[in-house]
Design an enzyme around this catalytic site. Sequence first.
Site, mmCIF file in Angstrom:
data_model
loop_
_atom_site.group_PDB
_atom_site.id
_atom_site.type_symbol
_atom_site.label_atom_id
_atom_site.label_comp_id
_atom_site.label_asym_id
_atom_site.label_seq_id
_atom_site.Cartn_x
_atom_site.Cartn_y
_atom_site.Cartn_z
ATOM 1 N N SER A 157 -21.712 7.427 -2.111
ATOM 2 C CA SER A 157 -20.580 6.749 -2.753
ATOM 3 C C SER A 157 -19.542 7.787 -3.145
ATOM 4 O O SER A 157 -19.878 8.951 -3.386
ATOM 5 C CB SER A 157 -21.099 6.046 -4.007
ATOM 6 N N SER A 158 -18.285 7.349 -3.253
ATOM 7 C CA SER A 158 -17.241 8.296 -3.668
ATOM 8 C C SER A 158 -17.386 8.689 -5.143
ATOM 9 O O SER A 158 -16.757 9.648 -5.585
ATOM 10 C CB SER A 158 -15.848 7.714 -3.414
ATOM 11 N N CYS A 159 -18.226 7.985 -5.907
ATOM 12 C CA CYS A 159 -18.374 8.343 -7.327
ATOM 13 C C CYS A 159 -19.259 9.580 -7.530
ATOM 14 O O CYS A 159 -19.442 10.032 -8.645
ATOM 15 C CB CYS A 159 -18.870 7.171 -8.147
ATOM 16 N N ASN A 219 -14.476 2.849 -2.163
ATOM 17 C CA ASN A 219 -14.730 1.504 -2.731
ATOM 18 C C ASN A 219 -14.670 0.470 -1.599
ATOM 19 O O ASN A 219 -13.698 0.434 -0.849
ATOM 20 C CB ASN A 219 -13.677 1.158 -3.784
ATOM 21 N N LEU A 220 -15.710 -0.354 -1.518
ATOM 22 C CA LEU A 220 -15.835 -1.310 -0.410
ATOM 23 C C LEU A 220 -15.623 -2.735 -0.887
ATOM 24 O O LEU A 220 -15.816 -3.040 -2.064
ATOM 25 C CB LEU A 220 -17.238 -1.198 0.203
ATOM 26 N N HIS A 272 -17.546 -5.323 -8.665
ATOM 27 C CA HIS A 272 -16.455 -4.354 -8.594
ATOM 28 C C HIS A 272 -15.125 -5.098 -8.703
ATOM 29 O O HIS A 272 -15.064 -6.317 -8.638
ATOM 30 C CB HIS A 272 -16.520 -3.575 -7.274
ATOM 31 N N GLY A 294 -27.480 -7.220 1.549
ATOM 32 C CA GLY A 294 -26.333 -6.807 0.749
ATOM 33 C C GLY A 294 -25.049 -6.809 1.565
ATOM 34 O O GLY A 294 -25.058 -7.066 2.774
ATOM 35 N N GLY A 305 -25.382 -3.778 4.159
ATOM 36 C CA GLY A 305 -26.446 -4.004 5.137
ATOM 37 C C GLY A 305 -26.123 -5.166 6.070
ATOM 38 O O GLY A 305 -26.337 -5.079 7.288
ATOM 39 N N TYR A 308 -25.635 6.457 -11.741
ATOM 40 C CA TYR A 308 -25.624 6.091 -10.317
ATOM 41 C C TYR A 308 -25.259 7.304 -9.460
ATOM 42 O O TYR A 308 -25.894 7.573 -8.427
ATOM 43 C CB TYR A 308 -24.611 4.959 -10.128
ATOM 44 N N LYS A 357 -27.366 9.207 -6.449
ATOM 45 C CA LYS A 357 -26.838 9.384 -5.087
ATOM 46 C C LYS A 357 -26.786 10.869 -4.699
ATOM 47 O O LYS A 357 -27.064 11.224 -3.548
ATOM 48 C CB LYS A 357 -25.448 8.746 -4.974
HETATM 49 P P1 GDP Z 1 -15.069 2.052 -10.284
HETATM 50 O O1 GDP Z 1 -14.271 2.313 -9.039
HETATM 51 O O2 GDP Z 1 -16.393 2.712 -10.292
HETATM 52 O O3 GDP Z 1 -14.271 2.360 -11.528
HETATM 53 O O4 GDP Z 1 -15.458 0.505 -10.299
HETATM 54 P P2 GDP Z 1 -14.760 -0.918 -10.432
HETATM 55 O O5 GDP Z 1 -14.424 -1.430 -9.080
HETATM 56 O O6 GDP Z 1 -15.702 -1.756 -11.250
HETATM 57 O O7 GDP Z 1 -13.422 -0.733 -11.293
HETATM 58 C C1 GDP Z 1 -12.259 -0.149 -10.776
HETATM 59 C C2 GDP Z 1 -11.103 -0.306 -11.755
HETATM 60 O O8 GDP Z 1 -10.689 -1.683 -11.827
HETATM 61 C C3 GDP Z 1 -11.393 0.128 -13.200
HETATM 62 O O9 GDP Z 1 -10.260 0.822 -13.698
HETATM 63 C C4 GDP Z 1 -11.538 -1.220 -13.916
HETATM 64 O O10 GDP Z 1 -11.226 -1.148 -15.306
HETATM 65 C C5 GDP Z 1 -10.520 -2.058 -13.178
HETATM 66 N N1 GDP Z 1 -10.695 -3.523 -13.316
HETATM 67 C C6 GDP Z 1 -9.725 -4.410 -13.674
HETATM 68 N N2 GDP Z 1 -10.212 -5.635 -13.762
HETATM 69 C C7 GDP Z 1 -11.537 -5.572 -13.437
HETATM 70 C C8 GDP Z 1 -12.581 -6.549 -13.346
HETATM 71 O O11 GDP Z 1 -12.406 -7.752 -13.602
HETATM 72 N N3 GDP Z 1 -13.810 -6.099 -12.950
HETATM 73 C C9 GDP Z 1 -14.036 -4.772 -12.649
HETATM 74 N N4 GDP Z 1 -15.261 -4.409 -12.249
HETATM 75 N N5 GDP Z 1 -13.075 -3.830 -12.759
HETATM 76 C C10 GDP Z 1 -11.845 -4.224 -13.139
#
Ligand code: GDP
Length: 310
Positions: A108-110, A166-167, A180, A14, A17, A137, A141
Amino acid sequence: MNKSDKIFVAGHRGMVGSALIRRLESEGFSNLLVRDRSKLDLRDERAVTKFFAEQQPAVVILAAAKVGGIKANNDFPVEFLLENLRIQNNVIHWAYESRVRKLLFLGSSCIYPKFAPQPIPETALLSGPLEPTNEAYAIAKIAGIKLCQAYAREYGANFISAMPTNLYGPNDNFDLETSHVLAALLRKAHEAKTRKDRKLIVWGSGKPRREFLHVDDLASACLLLLEKYDSPEIINVGCGEDISIRELTELICDVVGFDGELIWDATKPDGTPRKLLDVTKLRALGWKQSIPLRDGIGRTYEWFLANYAR
Ligand code: GDP
């Protein structure tokens, strides 16, 4: 840690990792233990039991997990909850049974409440309701953190837990449905530029704020924690700065060279409004980020072009 310690990196293929492996190798650790998923299914307790009995690692880094972006988390709560519980229960329990000297669990920060104070201190854990889009999730965690703390309290195990923000970086997931935000937007901007589109669709309102850390910086922080941090109390890993999704999108478009219009898709969720970690504890250990966001995005784009866009 000794350079010859047998270190099991669970989840070595991953993004996290593989960054850990690069870092450990560059620091001269020569006895790294890895297993492909086809050889060892970490959800299978019998297989994990046998593996630990045979291999007897000295140190374990638990970077194996079912991960995904906001949409995947929201669409598949059963898989995110159950697979993560299975993996971590097996690895943490059998690490204890086989007398592993130290284990690092990656959270994770979530795990923090949706409306936690910002920047989020470690003490915010379990102080309020979670963000619904990634609750499954986060619950898994949190259970992992609590299991490590229980082994520490009841049996004196040196099992520590780090909470990365967020990474992003090489080996990230670039699938538009499950990735992400940063990886998704890098790919979308690249494809829009290649097709000569004039528009780019971005999810949500652009208003949420997120903190982004290059995975090579996470790996260096993990090594420091393995060397210097022996407390069961969780510790945040972040850079201490956040950015709105709109600003992130503009930065990515600039790096990629896409200059069309941004269209905001309000049918997609925003998720939690802000997620910025308080990194006072980590900084007190002497660590700080070395890869600024713009450079990190540039490096990740190069990796994407060389490895994925082909
Ligand atoms: P989070 O940090 O758990 O919310 O995870 P994400 O990285 O998937 O999303 C972060 C933010 O980016 C959220 O507000 C999404 O709506 C926004 N976002 C905008 N465009 C995208 C996209 O194409 N993919 C994802 N995953 N998120 C997006």
